[in-house]
Each structure stands twice: as structure tokens, then as C-alpha cells.
Design an enzyme around this catalytic site. Sequence first.
Site, PDB file in Angstrom:
ATOM      1  N   TYR A 240       0.882  -1.168   0.000  1.00 35.34           N
ATOM      2  CA  TYR A 240       0.000   0.000   0.000  1.00 35.34           C
ATOM      3  C   TYR A 240       0.914   1.210   0.000  1.00 35.34           C
ATOM      4  O   TYR A 240       1.798   1.307   0.861  1.00 35.34           O
ATOM      5  CB  TYR A 240      -0.897   0.015   1.239  1.00 35.34           C
ATOM      6  CG  TYR A 240      -2.162  -0.760   1.038  1.00 35.34           C
ATOM      7  CD1 TYR A 240      -3.041  -0.414   0.012  1.00 35.34           C
ATOM      8  CD2 TYR A 240      -2.488  -1.833   1.840  1.00 35.34           C
ATOM      9  CE1 TYR A 240      -4.205  -1.132  -0.203  1.00 35.34           C
ATOM     10  CE2 TYR A 240      -3.658  -2.549   1.632  1.00 35.34           C
ATOM     11  CZ  TYR A 240      -4.508  -2.191   0.609  1.00 35.34           C
ATOM     12  OH  TYR A 240      -5.659  -2.889   0.390  1.00 35.34           O
ATOM     13  N   ASP A 268      -5.971  -0.850  -6.718  1.00 34.42           N
ATOM     14  CA  ASP A 268      -7.437  -0.779  -6.784  1.00 34.42           C
ATOM     15  C   ASP A 268      -8.055  -0.295  -5.478  1.00 34.42           C
ATOM     16  O   ASP A 268      -9.223  -0.545  -5.202  1.00 34.42           O
ATOM     17  CB  ASP A 268      -8.031  -2.145  -7.156  1.00 34.42           C
ATOM     18  CG  ASP A 268      -7.653  -3.246  -6.164  1.00 34.42           C
ATOM     19  OD1 ASP A 268      -7.030  -2.931  -5.131  1.00 34.42           O
ATOM     20  OD2 ASP A 268      -7.979  -4.414  -6.432  1.00 34.42           O
ATOM     21  N   HIS A 360      -9.964  -7.426  -5.761  1.00 35.13           N
ATOM     22  CA  HIS A 360      -9.624  -7.279  -4.335  1.00 35.13           C
ATOM     23  C   HIS A 360     -10.573  -8.131  -3.471  1.00 35.13           C
ATOM     24  O   HIS A 360     -11.098  -7.675  -2.456  1.00 35.13           O
ATOM     25  CB  HIS A 360      -9.724  -5.788  -3.952  1.00 35.13           C
ATOM     26  CG  HIS A 360      -8.904  -5.379  -2.774  1.00 35.13           C
ATOM     27  ND1 HIS A 360      -7.918  -4.431  -2.835  1.00 35.13           N
ATOM     28  CD2 HIS A 360      -8.943  -5.767  -1.477  1.00 35.13           C
ATOM     29  CE1 HIS A 360      -7.392  -4.249  -1.638  1.00 35.13           C
ATOM     30  NE2 HIS A 360      -7.998  -5.056  -0.798  1.00 35.13           N
TER      31      HIS A 360
END
Length: 499
Positions: A240, A268, A360
Amino acid sequence: MSDIKILTGPEVAKHNGRDSCWIIVHGKVYDVTDFLDEHPGGSRIILKYAGQDATEAYEPIHPPDAITTNLPVEKHLGAIDASTVAKAVKEVTAEETARQAALAARPPLENVLNMHDFEVVAKAVIPAKAWAYYSSGSDDEITIRENRTAFQRVWFRPRILRDVSVVDWSTTILGQKSSLPLYISATALGKLGHPDGELCITRAAAKHGVIQMIATLASCSFDDILNAQANGQTFFLQLYVNRDREITRRYVQHAEARGVKGLFITVDAPQLGRREKDMRMKQVDDDAGAEVQKGQAGVKKDQGVARAISSFIDPSLSWKDIPWFQSITSMPIILKGIATAEDAVLAYEAGVRGIVLSNHGGRQLDTARSGIEILVEVVAALRAKGYHPDPRFEIYVDGGVRRASDVLKALALGAKAVGVGRAFLYAFCAYGDAGVERAIQIFRDEFEMNMRLLGVRTLDELRPEMVDASALNQHIVSVPRDNLFEQTYQPLQITKLKL
Ligand code: PPY
């Protein structure tokens, strides 16, 4: 002689408010007064433990070193004299009593025959908060269900009489050996569901030559996981991207120095999806995340575990950042969360080494398509441009993979490997390391059988003609009722758990 200051419980207890807030974590005392408003999970959750031991609440949600790395050293006040801390009388809730009973009555591991069984057991034995966070999809949870049904719209066209006495399902992923054509994908907050968290995966994966992707938001620290590395095992890292790029640069370069073999940048999640099951749990410990999110328009208090800790993720991330990543690391870069042929082409042209076609785990944009469906259009578009096949650009799929047959469908359609997240998460929540080993064994058995029945001896022999994917993007096509599952199939006997 150490000169570490020893503090007592009563001394710490005096600092129990916003003006002066001390907490105990892992036997150390910290002054977090100035950090209260910076805490990604909000100040209220810290204030709940002001003047007290916060270790139990801290553990599942933070890597062990989060507090030491985020607080300046002058705020590390010393060690606590444990004998002076009043033991909190812990009320055992009815939920916890039922959970302990379910844990004691788990079916023997050999009764677990497939990945669905792990989910049944995990649901019974993990805290409700963990189940809500792990199992939730976004909004109406249409995409999370579609991830399973999309695989059911692909049918096999098996070949026969091909001497399948010896079959081999090993492969390489980013040039790294893998005993299975799948990697264990990143899932966060493993200690919510099992005290050892992601280390259960690390230890089992090492024994069986399976690659683990470490999550930025794993409960175990990155270094704890790497320190447990055995048998030269391979790790990938899921990233991230932090609003503070310096933090990201250090993290990425540290991962490379420790031998991580692939950087999977999540693309995403500029904002986290609304996982309502998680949100209904009314925040981890009532109100985490509330305060920090006050300033953000439209963000309410009841955000659930995930949203509470996601504020560090940079929503400004764009294609323009890719060269920067390429300049700070020589690890292969993979974009995780590509959902269209257009973006797959852009990714190829940006010079990254691979893409993960993913929604995801159905947790972000609801009614986004499944990875397996995206795969067909991506392969066609890349092929039309002369970009596929290309050994320097690998395509992976994730979402809803529960069977080796799912994996074989994706490989036949052009994927190099698939990511499996929740199935392994549920395996370790239910049975620790042994659960992960059993999951790997089940996949192996399924690969052996399915490859024989499909008429392929090695994964290279898989061809697009071995599947009929013509119904894949017919979203209104009715899938035959899964009667086996719904009626005839005998699920693992949950009644035997004596709930
Ligand atoms: C997810 O929950 O889907 C994640 O990817 C992990 C996560 C956890 C908490 C905040 C942001 C992302």
C-alpha cells in the site's frame, strides 16, 4: 547493567487523559499524548486505554514494531514493573465461551476435504469481529459471489488417451520456483483470527515450497516474517503506497535488501470499499478510526476495522508514479488490481513485470467483474498488440479460487499463476500451521486428479481450447443450481461442534 527506567502501574495510571496519556504495550511504557491526533485509528481507542496496559487491543491490529517506529525515542519512557500493574478483571463474554467450545470441538483435520470446509470451521472458531472483517465484501457483495460463479461459467474440454501416469504441477512465478501454480496472496490482520497470525503461513509455506505474499497490513511485522524464513523460501510483498513516499521508499528498499522477490503494488484501493458487515461491528473496540476521520467529508464514525486504519493510503497514486518505483527498486514490479484490457496494455507499456487481474476479493468496487472474466479480454488485447505471450510479463488472477480446477481454467486461458488469499487465511484461523499444510495437500491432490482427467501432464500443455469460456461474460446466464452443494453435499458436521 541496563539503564532502562522502571515505572510502576500507579505512576502510569496517573496519565490517563488527553492532557497526558501514557500506555503500556508489550511491557514498555509510552507517552502517546502528542500522537493522539495522528493515530490512524483515531484517538478514542487510545484514550480508552490511557494509563493502562493496551497490549491486547494493540496486538492484532499493529505490527509489533509500529509503536516503536512511529514514536520518537524520547516518548519511550521505560519498562513497566509488571508486579505493580493491577490485573484487569476480564469478563468472559458468552461469545468467547462459545468460541472456546467450538475450538475444542473442531473436527479432526483429516475430515476437512476442501477449502469450503476451512471456512465453515473458521467461522465457528474466530471472534465475530475477525469474521466480519475477513469475510465481508463491499456494498451488496455481488462481486464477492461472482468470483465463485464466474469459474462455474467456464467448462472443461478434456483430452483423453494421453498417458497421464506422471503429472507435474510445479512452475515458476517471476522466475522463482513454486511447487504449485499459485501463491498465497496477501490478507491483512491475521492475528484477529489466530494468535500467530501470518507466521502460520510462513512456516507451512516453507515446508512445501509455496510462495507467500506478505501484506503491508499484516499483523506480524515484516521482519518477524522474514526472520522465520526457512528452506530458502520465496516471499513477495504487497504494497500500500503511503502518502509519505519516504516511508514507502524505505519499506520497499528494506524488503529488497531482505530478499523479497516481487513487489505487488495495490492499485485498486485509492479509497477502501464499504464492507458493511465489518462496519456493523461498530468499529474495533467501539470507536477506532473515528477521530482521525472527522475531517474527511462523508466519513462517519462506524467505519469498521479496515477503514479505521486505511487513512495512510495515498489516493493520488497514478501512472506517473511508476517510473519512481522503477527507480527505487530492482525487484520486479507487478500491479495488483487491474480490471480492464485498457489498463493491462498501459501496464505493459509502463514496463512493469506483471499484473494481477483482481477485484480485491470483492471488497472494493461492487459489481466489478471477476479476474477470470477480465483475463479473457486482457489476453486478447495484449495478443493483438503483440505483447502476449511475453516471458517478461506475467499475468495472474485472483478472487474466489477454491479448487485446483479454478486454477487450471485460469492457466488454460493465459494466466501464469493465481493468487489465493481467503482460503489460506481460513485454513490457519481454523487449524494454525497444520491447516495451511492441509490446504496445500488438498490443492496438490486436486491438481493431480484434475490434470489427469483433463489430459495434461505439465502446465505447459494447458491450452485455451481445453476450456469453453464462451459464457464467461454473459452475466445474466443462469448457472446450473449447485445441487451437490445445496442438497446432497454433506457439509462438515457443525452440530458436532456442540455449539
Ligand atoms: C483489505 O481489507 O481489503 C485490505 O486490503 C487490507 C486493509 C486493511 C485495513 C486498511 C486498508 C486495507
